[in-house]
Write an enzyme that holds these catalytic residues in place. Structure first.
Site, PDB file in Angstrom:
ATOM      1  N   HIS A 140       0.835  -1.198   0.000  1.00 54.01           N
ATOM      2  CA  HIS A 140       0.000   0.000   0.000  1.00 54.01           C
ATOM      3  C   HIS A 140       0.873   1.253   0.000  1.00 54.01           C
ATOM      4  CE1 HIS A 140       0.608   1.235   4.287  1.00 54.01           C
ATOM      5  NE2 HIS A 140       0.921  -0.044   4.413  1.00 54.01           N
ATOM      6  N   HIS A 142       0.845   5.796  -1.512  1.00 53.64           N
ATOM      7  CA  HIS A 142       0.278   6.856  -2.353  1.00 53.64           C
ATOM      8  C   HIS A 142       1.005   6.888  -3.696  1.00 53.64           C
ATOM      9  CE1 HIS A 142      -2.135   8.049   0.976  1.00 53.64           C
ATOM     10  NE2 HIS A 142      -1.153   8.555   1.692  1.00 53.64           N
TER      11      HIS A 142
END
Length: 356
Positions: A140, A142
């Site tokens: 995970h 951005h």
């Protein structure tokens, strides 16, 4: 400072104000250096942990000899959009990883840059596909969507994501930069000290609340092409829609996060077994809330909705919401106000040739 104005002559008052201003700038500079040092230390610790894991797994032989069951040869990538409840959802994955026997890895890019360099794209694809010790893995970060097929990968990772009403996401991010949240309340934020409300920012035409700041969910789904980050690009919007349909396993919405988790548990129990119960009955320690957030007025919302950028981001949000609701409608049934996952609804028959 009021006492100084009474006791000191004007020139000394001015000097005192200048000294105070210099001291504040010095302290802010030192805080920034400390934050940069902390980031470097975190990256160094992460690299050390990676080396330790690799050494531990290679002590008995080369990594290429590691054989994985098909069920374990799975990687999920959650390229999380900021301020869409991404930390809340990711913390559920962390809570379950030991119990469900998978690894969780955070993709920490420099300055949270969502676009990787070409060489980093190659490194990342190689890591994700060949790092057997980290499979099954839940990555995970951005980072905008990356097409693994471009790099000759046959078995691509499973992409998932969550998006949010674009104005609500921007408002949340605006206050997050100024006041932080209840997840790490002591951490100094980039715009800390700025008390201007979102309404005041919009009224003054500020840059932090400009319509251009809405342009984020589309490029995150569009990917690493330059046109994806061209604000207001119709091509980027259509590419984001295409990727959502064809490259993402499931995309939920912040406003219906529990249903998103329920569907993931039903479809991918290897990772999400127990997630719905954890979300419903846990102490909600995984939930994260921005502090000091003030809802915008109808006038502020109407002003933002006049922009073409909002119209495109909202079109993408409505498109994602429609797809999610379609998937949900074919996967669950409602009874007494509760949603229940449907049992298997197909079977095989007329199997030939007949066995003896």
């Amino acid at each position: 400072m009021g006492l100084l104005r009474i006791m000191l002559p004007p020139k000394l008052q001015l000097l005192a104000v200048l000294v105070f201003g210099v001291a504040v700038l010095f302290l802010e500079n030192q805080i920034q250096k400390l934050e940069e040092s902390r980031g470097k230390l975190e990256r160094a610790i992460a690299r050390h942990e990676v080396r330790e894991i690799e050494q531990r797994h290679t002590a008995d032989g080369p990594r290429q000899d590691v054989m994985l069951d098909e069920e374990d040869d799975v990687v999920i990538i959650y390229n999380r959009v900021p301020k869409t409840a991404s930390t809340s959802f990711t913390n559920i994955a962390y809570d379950l990883c030991a119990k469900n026997r998978y690894h969780v890895l955070h993709i920490n890019t420099t300055k949270n840059n969502p676009v990787m360099s070409l060489q980093d794209q190659v490194r990342f694809v190689k890591n994700v596909t060949s790092w057997k010790e980290m499979k099954p893995g839940f990555y995970h970060g951005h980072v905008s969507y990356l097409d693994f097929a471009k790099f000759g990968v046959k078995k691509k990772p499973i992409y998932i994501n969550v998006i949010r009403d674009p104005i609500e996401r921007l408002v949340s991010y605006y206050y997050f930069l100024r006041f932080g949240d209840d997840y790490r309340p002591g951490l100094r934020r980039r715009k800390q000290g700025d008390k201007k409300t979102f309404d005041e920012c919009v009224a003054a035409g500020g840059s932090d609340c400009a319509p251009e700041k809405l342009w984020l969910q589309i490029p995150f789904f569009c990917g690493h092409s330059s046109e994806c980050w061209n604000v207001g690009s119709r091509w980027a919007l259509e590419q984001a829609k295409y990727n959502l349909i064809n490259e993402y396993f499931l995309v939920g919405v912040t406003e219906e996060l529990e249903d998103f988790i329920m569907l993931l548990e039903a479809a991918l129990p290897r990772f999400f077994r127990g997630a719905t119960e954890l979300y419903r009955t846990g102490k909600k320690s995984h939930l994260r809330k921005t502090t000091e957030k003030k809802l915008p007025t109808k006038e502020t919302i109407a002003k933002l909705q006049q922009s073409e950028i909002w119209k495109m981001e909202n079109e993408f949000y409505e498109f994602a919401l429609e797809q999610f609701q379609f998937v949900r409608a074919h996967a669950v049934r409602e009874k007494d106000g509760e949603l229940y996952i449907l049992a298997q609804n197909f079977f095989y028959e007329k199997i030939y040739p007949k066995s003896n």
